[in-house]
Design an enzyme around this catalytic site. Structure first.
Site, PDB file in Angstrom:
ATOM      1  N   LYS A  47       0.820  -1.213   0.023  1.00  0.00           N
ATOM      2  CA  LYS A  47       0.091   0.116  -0.034  1.00  0.00           C
ATOM      3  C   LYS A  47       0.752   1.325   0.368  1.00  0.00           C
ATOM      4  O   LYS A  47       0.568   2.315  -0.474  1.00  0.00           O
ATOM      5  CB  LYS A  47      -0.982  -0.096   1.150  1.00  0.00           C
ATOM      6  CG  LYS A  47      -1.985  -0.980   1.032  1.00  0.00           C
ATOM      7  CD  LYS A  47      -2.997  -0.990   2.049  1.00  0.00           C
ATOM      8  CE  LYS A  47      -4.134  -2.289   1.858  1.00  0.00           C
ATOM      9  NZ  LYS A  47      -3.695  -3.636   2.101  1.00  0.00           N
TER      10      LYS A  47
HETATM   11  C1  LIG Z   1      -4.234  -4.601   1.502  1.00  0.00           C
HETATM   12  C2  LIG Z   1      -3.430  -5.882   1.404  1.00  0.00           C
HETATM   13  C3  LIG Z   1      -3.695  -6.913   0.485  1.00  0.00           C
HETATM   14  C4  LIG Z   1      -5.101  -6.913  -0.333  1.00  0.00           C
HETATM   15  O1  LIG Z   1      -5.124  -5.728  -1.288  1.00  0.00           O
HETATM   16  P1  LIG Z   1      -6.438  -5.543  -2.234  1.00  0.00           P
HETATM   17  O2  LIG Z   1      -6.272  -4.026  -2.772  1.00  0.00           O
HETATM   18  O3  LIG Z   1      -7.818  -5.603  -1.184  1.00  0.00           O
HETATM   19  O4  LIG Z   1      -6.397  -6.427  -3.299  1.00  0.00           O
HETATM   20  C5  LIG Z   1      -3.102  -8.095   0.427  1.00  0.00           C
HETATM   21  N1  LIG Z   1      -1.770  -7.979   1.141  1.00  0.00           N
HETATM   22  C6  LIG Z   1      -1.400  -7.095   1.940  1.00  0.00           C
HETATM   23  C7  LIG Z   1      -0.347  -7.390   2.701  1.00  0.00           C
HETATM   24  C8  LIG Z   1      -2.309  -6.268   2.168  1.00  0.00           C
HETATM   25  O5  LIG Z   1      -1.802  -4.995   3.065  1.00  0.00           O
END
Ligand SMILES: *Cc1c(COP(=O)(O)O)cnc(C)c1O
Length: 455
Positions: free
Chosen positions: A107
């Site tokens: 993110k």
């Molecule tokens: C948020 C997150 C995901 C999922 O991401 P999406 O945008 O919902 O597909 C997967 N792995 C980690 C470590 C995350 O923080």
């Protein structure tokens, strides 16, 4: 570039307004009016590639020079010069490491840039906003890191008390920036999300404090994630398959857009944990809500994949009214189906799917450690397990590594007996003072708090 709502009943907006708006006023999500074509001359340096790929999406609000400068600032905070390195874990199977940002999850790739977009837009307009967001852990820490330096933003992050990991909590509560407030709510993640939704639905409150959103439906996040799919396919210079551990469909949607604008991607493999609403949809063309079971990969423990709406709009021939109707049925009945011809046109050529339960997650972490000496986090392990079911000897398989193993040390230790170390910039995380506040599960109490910190 103009943006339209997937429900066709909100104003058409430019990029800067879409970033501030988050959710469209008709409840839909903003998408580009049309898809641009990927520039054939692509730089190798990540920040330069990012600005080349994103330029058509941000014009005319950001010129090339400003965009490049923001990308350089955002990606200078990553721990490795390649920003998103590729490593081989077994023959023909690679990890794209997306976790070298400040808070150790993918993110950061989008939120470090989103903070800079906010700052630039608000400074030039002389405006101020209040971000309120709910987090199950990773979004909150990445948003706080990305946005805490913004001069024109106050931020309140709600997390479920006692239900985020110690690393995740400390990444939120040890930030001393006075405009940032991490608040523990006496409830679950869904309760926190309901509080945020209620604040956005209170029009007077929303307008008074100029609420803005940083969750994965914000277009700027989807856009920033397109870049690493392009970067991975450029690395191999031939078509690749990509496996994506996903919950909200945000990350994998960015992959679909990368393919749509011309990146040589063959299959996007959707990897779910036992909360497998997406995998069930890809198996039987029916989206059906079920309860959420806590898993070892908590950032994918979701009930509804909100970003799927953007693909659905496309599958409906960009008919916003049809999309709104379908989603209305979904809200009322908990289920909707797509037609065989939609499945044949949009799903079959682009997507594959699979699932991975907790036992398989642990077995995969253990196996990758035994064969390569590499520690992977449980979300990445879900991806690796599912990728192995979809390998083709003639096509490189790239699995997205979405978190650093030290962010989920308990699962990694359970699987390997080894507790992964935090990277250098976080080694004193457990010595830093925490600043947090516990609020009851009560909308008025939370609104009162937001009002007290918003400028
Ligand atoms: C948020 C997150 C995901 C999922 O991401 P999406 O945008 O919902 O597909 C997967 N792995 C980690 C470590 C995350 O923080």
């Amino acid at each position: 570039m103009q943006y339209v709502s997937t429900r066709d009943a909100a104003p058409v907006l430019g990029f800067a307004d879409v970033v501030l708006e988050g959710l469209a006023t008709d409840g839909g999500l903003y998408v580009p009016h049309s898809w641009p074509t990927l520039n054939k001359n692509r730089p190798r340096v990540y920040a330069e590639l990012a600005s080349t790929v994103m330029q058509p999406f941000v014009e005319p609000d950001f010129n090339a020079e400003t965009l490049l400068s923001l990308c350089q600032q955002a990606y200078a905070t990553f721990g490795v010069p390649q920003v998103v390195p590729i490593v081989e874990i077994e023959p023909n199977h690679f990890l794209l490491e997306l976790f070298h940002g400040p808070t150790l999850a993918f993110k950061d790739v989008a939120l470090s840039l989103l903070g800079l977009f906010f700052d630039d837009i608000l400074t030039s307009r002389g405006e101020r906003i209040t971000i309120v967001a709910a987090t199950s852990g990773d979004t909150g820490s990445a948003a706080i890191d990305g946005v805490s330096k913004c001069k024109n933003v106050d931020m309140v992050i709600l997390y479920p008390n006692g239900r985020v990991s110690d690393v995740q909590r400390r990444q939120m509560t040890t930030v001393q920036a006075p405009n940032v407030h991490a608040i523990a709510i006496d409830g679950t993640f869904d309760d926190c999300q309901d509080l945020v939704k209620a604040m956005f639905n209170d029009t007077v409150f929303r307008n008074t404090y100029r609420l803005a959103a940083v969750n994965s439906i914000n277009w700027a996040r989807v856009m920033a994630q397109i870049v690493y799919y392009v970067s991975a396919s450029d690395h191999f210079a031939r078509p690749i398959d990509v496996t994506v551990p996903t919950g909200n469909f945000g990350n994998v949607l960015s992959g679909w857009i990368a393919k749509q604008i011309g990146a040589p991607l063959r299959h996007l493999v959707v990897a779910s944990n036992s909360n497998d609403i997406l995998t069930r949809f890809f198996e039987n063309q029916t989206m059906t809500v079920a309860g959420v079971t806590p898993s070892l990969s908590p950032s994918m423990d979701i009930q509804v994949s909100s970003n799927f709406e953007r693909l659905l709009f496309e599958m409906n021939g960009r008919n916003g009214q049809a999309t709104a109707q379908q989603l209305q049925i979904f809200r009322e009945t908990g289920t909707f189906a797509v037609k065989p011809e939609q499945h044949a046109q949009w799903i079959v050529p682009n997507f594959r799917a699979g699932r991975c339960n907790d036992a398989q997650t642990l077995a995969t972490i253990g196996d990758i450690y035994a064969t390569t000496g590499t520690l992977i986090d449980p979300h990445t392990a879900v991806g690796v397990h599912v990728a192995r079911q979809h390998m083709n000897p003639d096509v490189p398989m790239v699995t997205l590594a979405t978190a650093h193993p030290a962010k989920f040390p308990d699962a990694v230790e359970q699987a390997t007996g080894i507790r992964p170390d935090l990277p250098e910039h976080l080694t004193d995380l457990f010595d830093r003072p925490e600043r947090t506040q516990l609020l009851p599960l009560d909308l008025l109490a939370v609104q009162k708090f937001v009002a007290s910190v918003a400028h």
